[in-house]
Design an enzyme around this catalytic site. Structure first.
Site, short mmCIF file in Angstrom:
data_model
loop_
_atom_site.label_atom_id
_atom_site.label_comp_id
_atom_site.label_asym_id
_atom_site.label_seq_id
_atom_site.Cartn_x
_atom_site.Cartn_y
_atom_site.Cartn_z
N ASP A 1 0.82 -1.22 0.00
CA ASP A 1 0.00 0.00 0.00
C ASP A 1 0.85 1.27 0.00
OD1 ASP A 1 0.78 -0.83 2.53
OD2 ASP A 1 -1.02 -0.12 3.54
N GLU B 1 12.44 1.73 14.96
CA GLU B 1 12.19 2.77 13.96
C GLU B 1 11.45 3.94 14.63
OE1 GLU B 1 9.04 1.79 11.26
OE2 GLU B 1 9.63 3.28 9.76
#
Ligand SMILES: [Zn+2]
Length: 363
Positions: free
Chosen positions: A24, A207
């Site tokens: 996506d 992250e």
């Protein structure tokens, strides 16, 4: 160093494996535009060039801000035709980028607003990937993601879905989405479910949060690989553990600069991780939102981190080693890539396109 067009072309031909790319986040801008037009879905702009730059996230404050753009792509990913087309095109684009093996990841729970079942979603994506693989020879596999912010019950459902679709090329289970505030330990049950059915496991960690998040991914979720792992260096003992067990990092440098976990490309820890002996790989994360191809990502690593061609080739080899394929298939794929890479390196040295001595001196 600035790459010459011939060096860039060489990186494109270098056999590569992409282990971390979100379906996506990797639509072609013109496909996003066409699908939205056909379905009557409004977009912030309809000029393809403008749309491409709008979708490239250059102004995110953090990971959560970066993830907000996905609402736009997902608005056209709610029927089987769109999913199959997007998956097919991603394999075609990967093949053109010199990628011989790609693991495409997505969270099927985000594709059911138009009435598809979760099984329909996985089957539609798999049809697209298989068609792309047949046409190009690039091998494509699927990683099913759960999203941290959707909770443990959802994650369990996604793990069960991944297990149920092993015969449809699902090779692994992943945890993605907003990281801070949603610790991996809350999802240990879903990972146990995946592992107990012999699925491989990767976890986005380090992250949007620190090394503790990587520690939980490794020790509480059994991660075979880590998505990003950018902040691994904050915990030297854990770095040793990850290195010693060959747990690969799926590093996505451009995306890390966009989400501000790295201040600049040149300051990205990939170089330190590589020299520490960690099995690092280079990936795009999202071809559309990051505005990169894998070749471009490798080129930026040469330009900003001073990697020469042989270093980039060895990192490419890490990616084949860490692929979630059955070992016999993986070994023969890697051997073929290595033979081709050896020819390319010899060719580059012979015609002077890229001499091996450049490493480390041209940053
Ligand atoms: Zn990711």
């Amino acid at each position: 160093m600035t790459l010459s067009p011939a060096q860039y072309a060489l990186l494109q031909r270098l056999p590569k494996a992409e282990l971390h790319v979100h379906l996506d986040g990797s639509l072609r801008a013109d496909t996003l535009n066409a699908l939205a037009f056909e379905r009557g879905v409004p977009l912030p702009c309809t000029d393809v060039g403008e749309l491409e730059s709008y979708m490239r996230v250059d102004d995110a404050r953090n990971l959560e801000d970066y993830l907000a753009r996905f609402g736009i792509t997902l608005s056209v990913m709610q029927d089987a035709d769109a999913l199959e087309r997007i998956a097919h095109e991603l394999v075609i684009d990967s093949a053109e980028d010199g990628i011989r093996y790609v693991e495409v990841r997505y969270c099927p729970a985000l594709n059911i607003d138009g009435g598809l079942s979760l099984d329909d979603v996985v089957l539609a994506v798999d049809r697209g990937l298989r068609r792309g693989q047949r046409e190009t020879g690039t091998i494509a596999r699927t990683i099913v993601c759960a999203l941290r912010n959707l909770g443990a019950v959802h994650a369990q459902e996604m793990a069960e879905l991944a297990v149920a679709h092993r015969a449809n090329n699902v090779v692994a289970f992943d945890l993605a989405g907003a990281e801070a505030g949603y610790p991996a330990r809350d999802f240990a049950g879903a990972f146990a479910q995946a592992r107990q059915h012999d699925l491989a496991v990767t976890v986005h960690a380090g992250e949007g949060d620190g090394a503790t998040s990587i520690r939980e991914a490794v020790h509480l979720c059994g991660a075979d690989r880590i998505g990003h792992g950018t902040r691994l260096g904050e915990d030297p003992s854990l770095l040793d553990y990850v290195r010693d067990r060959g747990i690969a990092l799926e590093v996505c440098p451009t995306s890390n600069v966009q989400t501000r976990v790295a201040n600049t490309f040149a300051e990205h820890p990939l170089r330190a991780q590589y020299h520490a002996g960690v099995r690092v790989t280079i990936n795009t994360d999202n071809r559309l939102m990051s505005g990169v191809t894998l070749t471009e990502e490798y080129a930026r690593c040469a330009q900003h981190l001073g990697f020469d061609l042989s270093t980039l080739a060895s990192i490419a080899s890490h990616a084949f080693e860490a692929a979630f394929l059955p070992q016999p298939e993986r070994v023969s794929l890697q051997a073929a890539a290595q033979r081709e890479t050896a020819r390319l390196l010899a060719e580059a040295a012979a015609d002077g396109t890229w001499t091996p001595a450049a490493e480390e001196t041209t940053v």
